[in-house]
Design a protein around this motif. Structure first.
Motif, PDB file in Angstrom:
ATOM      1  N   UNK A  11       0.867  -1.117   0.195  1.00 40.22           N
ATOM      2  CA  UNK A  11       0.074   0.030   0.057  1.00 40.22           C
ATOM      3  C   UNK A  11       0.914   1.211  -0.030  1.00 40.22           C
ATOM      4  N   UNK A  12       1.807   1.244   0.783  1.00 34.63           N
ATOM      5  CA  UNK A  12       2.751   2.308   0.873  1.00 34.63           C
ATOM      6  C   UNK A  12       3.692   2.751  -0.385  1.00 34.63           C
ATOM      7  N   UNK A  13       3.918   1.584  -0.926  1.00 32.79           N
ATOM      8  CA  UNK A  13       4.667   1.718  -2.285  1.00 32.79           C
ATOM      9  C   UNK A  13       3.734   2.376  -3.442  1.00 32.79           C
ATOM     10  N   UNK A  14       2.402   2.065  -3.486  1.00 34.65           N
ATOM     11  CA  UNK A  14       1.436   2.614  -4.239  1.00 34.65           C
ATOM     12  C   UNK A  14       1.323   4.082  -4.013  1.00 34.65           C
ATOM     13  N   UNK A  15       1.231   4.361  -2.659  1.00 28.77           N
ATOM     14  CA  UNK A  15       1.120   5.817  -1.954  1.00 28.77           C
ATOM     15  C   UNK A  15       2.363   6.572  -2.460  1.00 28.77           C
ATOM     16  N   UNK A  16       3.591   6.095  -2.403  1.00 29.60           N
ATOM     17  CA  UNK A  16       4.505   6.807  -2.763  1.00 29.60           C
ATOM     18  C   UNK A  16       4.787   7.221  -4.169  1.00 29.60           C
ATOM     19  N   UNK A  17       4.571   6.101  -4.999  1.00 28.53           N
ATOM     20  CA  UNK A  17       4.431   5.984  -6.238  1.00 28.53           C
ATOM     21  C   UNK A  17       3.432   7.065  -6.823  1.00 28.53           C
ATOM     22  N   UNK A  18       2.322   7.189  -6.217  1.00 26.13           N
ATOM     23  CA  UNK A  18       1.211   8.271  -6.756  1.00 26.13           C
ATOM     24  C   UNK A  18       1.701   9.843  -6.322  1.00 26.13           C
ATOM     25  N   UNK A  28       0.776  24.374  -9.853  1.00 24.60           N
ATOM     26  CA  UNK A  28      -0.107  25.218 -10.141  1.00 24.60           C
ATOM     27  C   UNK A  28      -0.963  24.512 -11.497  1.00 24.60           C
ATOM     28  N   UNK A  29      -0.562  23.642 -11.982  1.00 28.54           N
ATOM     29  CA  UNK A  29      -0.938  23.016 -13.162  1.00 28.54           C
ATOM     30  C   UNK A  29      -1.688  21.580 -12.884  1.00 28.54           C
ATOM     31  N   UNK A  30      -2.947  21.319 -12.900  1.00 27.82           N
ATOM     32  CA  UNK A  30      -3.566  20.136 -12.638  1.00 27.82           C
ATOM     33  C   UNK A  30      -2.836  18.928 -13.667  1.00 27.82           C
ATOM     34  N   UNK A  31      -2.844  17.704 -13.148  1.00 30.16           N
ATOM     35  CA  UNK A  31      -2.664  16.908 -14.095  1.00 30.16           C
ATOM     36  C   UNK A  31      -3.924  16.674 -15.154  1.00 30.16           C
ATOM     37  N   UNK A  32      -3.642  16.420 -16.300  1.00 30.69           N
ATOM     38  CA  UNK A  32      -4.580  16.097 -17.214  1.00 30.69           C
ATOM     39  C   UNK A  32      -5.794  15.072 -16.664  1.00 30.69           C
ATOM     40  N   UNK A  33      -6.956  14.861 -17.392  1.00 30.07           N
ATOM     41  CA  UNK A  33      -7.984  14.322 -16.752  1.00 30.07           C
ATOM     42  C   UNK A  33      -7.425  12.786 -16.905  1.00 30.07           C
ATOM     43  N   UNK A  34      -7.009  12.391 -18.003  1.00 26.64           N
ATOM     44  CA  UNK A  34      -6.566  10.855 -18.145  1.00 26.64           C
ATOM     45  C   UNK A  34      -5.785  10.428 -17.029  1.00 26.64           C
ATOM     46  N   UNK A  35      -4.567  11.168 -16.772  1.00 28.05           N
ATOM     47  CA  UNK A  35      -3.820  10.928 -15.587  1.00 28.05           C
ATOM     48  C   UNK A  35      -4.433  10.922 -14.462  1.00 28.05           C
ATOM     49  N   UNK A  37      -7.728  10.248 -13.635  1.00 32.15           N
ATOM     50  CA  UNK A  37      -8.242   9.127 -13.439  1.00 32.15           C
ATOM     51  C   UNK A  37      -7.508   7.887 -13.321  1.00 32.15           C
ATOM     52  N   UNK A  38      -6.493   7.793 -14.076  1.00 31.11           N
ATOM     53  CA  UNK A  38      -5.531   6.607 -13.718  1.00 31.11           C
ATOM     54  C   UNK A  38      -5.001   6.433 -12.283  1.00 31.11           C
ATOM     55  N   UNK A  39      -4.437   7.730 -11.924  1.00 30.01           N
ATOM     56  CA  UNK A  39      -4.181   7.654 -10.543  1.00 30.01           C
ATOM     57  C   UNK A  39      -5.175   7.510  -9.334  1.00 30.01           C
ATOM     58  N   UNK A  40      -6.431   8.088  -9.913  1.00 31.87           N
ATOM     59  CA  UNK A  40      -7.499   7.926  -8.903  1.00 31.87           C
ATOM     60  C   UNK A  40      -7.955   6.365  -8.758  1.00 31.87           C
ATOM     61  N   UNK A  41      -7.963   5.758  -9.959  1.00 33.29           N
ATOM     62  CA  UNK A  41      -8.251   4.485  -9.919  1.00 33.29           C
ATOM     63  C   UNK A  41      -7.100   3.489  -9.032  1.00 33.29           C
ATOM     64  N   UNK A  42      -5.934   3.873  -9.192  1.00 33.55           N
ATOM     65  CA  UNK A  42      -4.979   3.062  -8.436  1.00 33.55           C
ATOM     66  C   UNK A  42      -5.294   3.473  -6.845  1.00 33.55           C
ATOM     67  N   UNK A  43      -5.486   4.545  -6.656  1.00 35.33           N
ATOM     68  CA  UNK A  43      -5.741   5.051  -5.301  1.00 35.33           C
ATOM     69  C   UNK A  43      -7.135   4.435  -4.759  1.00 35.33           C
ATOM     70  N   UNK A 142      -9.117  10.966  -7.126  1.00 35.71           N
ATOM     71  CA  UNK A 142     -10.430  10.271  -6.644  1.00 35.71           C
ATOM     72  C   UNK A 142     -11.481  10.693  -6.995  1.00 35.71           C
ATOM     73  N   UNK A 143     -11.876  11.939  -6.926  1.00 40.06           N
ATOM     74  CA  UNK A 143     -13.038  12.503  -7.102  1.00 40.06           C
ATOM     75  C   UNK A 143     -13.226  12.268  -8.825  1.00 40.06           C
ATOM     76  N   UNK A 144     -12.255  12.750  -9.695  1.00 39.61           N
ATOM     77  CA  UNK A 144     -12.216  12.690 -10.820  1.00 39.61           C
ATOM     78  C   UNK A 144     -12.366  11.142 -11.332  1.00 39.61           C
ATOM     79  N   UNK A 145     -11.803  10.097 -10.717  1.00 41.05           N
ATOM     80  CA  UNK A 145     -12.143   8.867 -11.014  1.00 41.05           C
ATOM     81  C   UNK A 145     -13.422   8.528 -10.741  1.00 41.05           C
TER      82      UNK A 145
END
Ligand code: HEC
Length: 151
Positions: A11-18, A28-35, A37-43, A142-145
């Motif tokens: 779990x921690x490795x996942x957190x650290x990676x995210x 100041x620039x958010x990740x694009x939506x696809x990224x 969603x991918x990050x949110x899904x992992x989380x 997570x919200x975007x996912x």
């Protein structure tokens, strides 16, 4: 204080990676939506699926033993007359501003956990890290996912 990596290693490795993914994003620039969603899904799979189920239907393995049943997260928009309530969902997940006069809420307060984990990650970094932004970024992903899996 740096928390031990040996506990709950996967779990921690996942957190650290995210977190590193977020930390390398341009400030100041958010990740694009696809990224997001991918990050949110992992989380989501790492931290939410046990209760809410892999598909968000509220049928995770832990759900059976909970006094309060997790809600179907694919039908949030349906419950809010077709509009995905981004801010409200953000607040529920973060949990730090939620007042609960009627006892325990069924949901962990993720804002605190993400903040703590961002703090310990920032400890070893030799320049300023916006810890709040890191914690916020994980909730936002997570919200975007969740928005992406609405039925
Ligand atoms: C320990 C079990 C558990 C875990 C883990 C969990 N939840 Fe929940 N969640 C619940 C329960 C129970 C509810 C029902 C509402 C309440 O607490 O009153 C809920 C409610 C929610 C809601 C509100 C839905 C609505 O329509 O009002 C959202 C959004 C949510 N959870 C997202 C998440 C996310 C994202 C994660 C992972 C970061 C997560 N949950 C992890 C148990 C859990």
């Amino acid at each position: 204080m740096i928390t031990s990596i040996s506990t709950a290693r996967p779990a921690l490795q996942l957190c650290a990676a995210s977190l590193l993914l977020l930390a390398t994003a341009v400030p100041g620039r958010a990740l694009d939506e696809a990224s997001q969603v991918a990050l949110g899904k992992t989380e989501y799979i790492a931290h939410c699926a046990a209760c809410h189920g892999a598909g968000g239907k509220g049928d995770g393995p832990v759900a059976e033993v909970l006094a309060k049943k997790p809600l179907d997260l694919t039908r949030i928009s349906a419950r809010y007359s077709g509009q995905f309530p981004r801010d409200a969902v953000q607040q529920v997940i973060d949990g730090r501003n939620m007042i609960n006069p009627h006892g325990d809420r069924g949901m962990p307060v993720w804002g605190n956990r993400y903040f703590q984990s961002a703090m310990s990650l920032a400890e070893g970094v030799p320049h300023d890290v916006d810890v709040q932004a890191l914690a916020f970024g994980r909730v936002a992903a997570l919200v975007t996912y969740l928005e992406a899996i609405q039925e």
